[in-house]
Design an enzyme around this catalytic site. Structure first.
Site, PDB file in Angstrom:
ATOM      1  N   ASP A 168       0.860  -1.185   0.000  1.00 61.86           N
ATOM      2  CA  ASP A 168       0.000   0.000   0.000  1.00 61.86           C
ATOM      3  C   ASP A 168       0.897   1.236   0.000  1.00 61.86           C
ATOM      4  O   ASP A 168       1.514   1.561   1.015  1.00 61.86           O
ATOM      5  CB  ASP A 168      -0.905   0.020   1.233  1.00 61.86           C
ATOM      6  CG  ASP A 168      -2.050  -0.983   1.155  1.00 61.86           C
ATOM      7  OD1 ASP A 168      -1.977  -1.910   0.317  1.00 61.86           O
ATOM      8  OD2 ASP A 168      -3.001  -0.858   1.954  1.00 61.86           O
TER       9      ASP A 168
ATOM     10  N   LYS B  19      -6.797   3.372  -3.090  1.00 64.03           N
ATOM     11  CA  LYS B  19      -7.172   3.319  -1.672  1.00 64.03           C
ATOM     12  C   LYS B  19      -7.421   4.733  -1.170  1.00 64.03           C
ATOM     13  O   LYS B  19      -6.684   5.661  -1.509  1.00 64.03           O
ATOM     14  CB  LYS B  19      -6.052   2.636  -0.884  1.00 64.03           C
ATOM     15  CG  LYS B  19      -6.232   2.611   0.633  1.00 64.03           C
ATOM     16  CD  LYS B  19      -5.051   1.905   1.297  1.00 64.03           C
ATOM     17  CE  LYS B  19      -5.076   2.072   2.805  1.00 64.03           C
ATOM     18  NZ  LYS B  19      -3.917   1.409   3.462  1.00 64.03           N
TER      19      LYS B  19
ATOM     20  N   LYS C 292     -10.072   0.274  -2.244  1.00 63.95           N
ATOM     21  CA  LYS C 292      -9.962  -0.009  -0.814  1.00 63.95           C
ATOM     22  C   LYS C 292     -10.421   1.198  -0.012  1.00 63.95           C
ATOM     23  O   LYS C 292      -9.915   2.301  -0.186  1.00 63.95           O
ATOM     24  CB  LYS C 292      -8.524  -0.383  -0.446  1.00 63.95           C
ATOM     25  CG  LYS C 292      -8.322  -0.650   1.054  1.00 63.95           C
ATOM     26  CD  LYS C 292      -6.924  -1.170   1.340  1.00 63.95           C
ATOM     27  CE  LYS C 292      -6.652  -1.258   2.831  1.00 63.95           C
ATOM     28  NZ  LYS C 292      -5.287  -1.780   3.123  1.00 63.95           N
TER      29      LYS C 292
END
Length: 220
Positions: free
Chosen positions: A89, A151, A180
């Site tokens: 991430d 995300k 996400k």
């Protein structure tokens, strides 16, 4: 719906102790979450603790500000994967986006994608700091750079995921990428609402409470 497989069970606090990480891993084994998300220093420990399960190890790169150089982010990515990370991430260069330097934003993401090999890359856009147009642009750049997910948030800025942001991000990337939602789910209803809005992963420290139908403390 197996909501557990949507959850990245998360502990990214800087003062996290080993016993807290061990508790996170134990919960992940018990509930079969999609992944645990931990800081890079815990990746190797997490990998060992999850042997024999299908729970992935996720870690963060350029976290939480996104203001390191692309070379540093690429190095972080390679080292994390060497240590056992399955998913990365990464945080975008928010300042570059705000300055209109879209080429740098894209090349920064691409550097991590290339360093990741066949591992999953999620691009944290820090939506709370962006205009809707900036959210659209950076999602398009992440898609162009070959990332797997976009995300919403680090959980360390001024706000977490919102339904509106998840909806906009899903509309922007279509069905080609994952989305996400991070830092906004504190209950089963919250998590379900994010999924219905288009989220395919939920980053939360409240995974156990969510699955038990309880309301969690905290904001990530």
């Amino acid at each position: 719906m197996k909501l557990n497989k949507y959850i990245d069970h998360t502990l990214l606090k800087q003062d996290a102790k080993k016993k807290q990480i061990d508790s996170l891993l134990s919960e992940a084994r018990e509930y079969g979450f999609a992944s645990v998300c931990v800081n890079p220093t815990w990746v190797e420990h997490a990998k060992k603790g999850l042997e024999g399960t299908d729970v992935k190890v996720c870690t963060v790169v350029g976290f939480p500000l996104g203001a390191t150089t692309s070379a540093v982010k690429a190095f972080e990515t390679k080292e994390a994967i060497q240590n056992g990370a399955d998913e990365i991430d990464m945080v975008i260069n928010v300042g570059a986006l705000k300055s209109g330097n879209l080429a740098l934003v894209e090349s920064d993401i691409r550097a991590v994608v290339e360093a990741s090999g066949d591992k999953l890359v999620k691009v944290i856009i820090e939506a709370c700091l962006l205009t809707d147009q900036e959210k659209i642009v950076v999602c398009q750049l992440a898609q162009k750079a070959g990332a797997d997910f976009v995300k919403t948030s680090t959980g360390f800025s001024t706000g977490g995921a919102t339904i509106a942001d998840v909806t906009l991000m899903r509309e922007t990337v279509g069905s080609d990428m994952g989305v996400k939602a991070a830092g906004g789910a504190r209950s089963y209803a919250d998590a379900l609402a994010f999924v219905e809005a288009g989220a395919t992963r939920i980053g939360t420290s409240a995974g156990v409470a969510i699955l038990k139908g309880e309301l969690a403390d905290g904001d990530y």
